[in-house]
Design a protein around this motif. Structure first.
Motif: not given
Length: 57
Positions: A16, A8-9, A12-13
């Motif tokens: 963003s 998930a990181l 998300t990155t």
């Protein structure tokens, strides 16, 4: 469970980064609009200065 968090990181990155890109794009459009408005005001000011004194007979 940690694999789900790790996977998930990057999403998300990426999201963003897309948000920052959209913000930067919007800021550039606004900056361009302000520059265009200032150029237009300058053109009107120069035309007004050149037109002073005409028509006073």
């Amino acid at each position: 469970m940690s694999m789900t968090v790790m996977s998930a990181l990057p999403a998300t990155t990426a999201m963003s980064a897309m948000a920052v890109s959209a913000l930067t794009s919007e800021q550039l459009w606004l900056l361009g609009g302000m520059a265009l408005a200032l150029v237009g005001a300058g053109v009107v000011a120069v035309a007004a200065v050149h037109g002073r004194g005409r028509g006073r007979g």
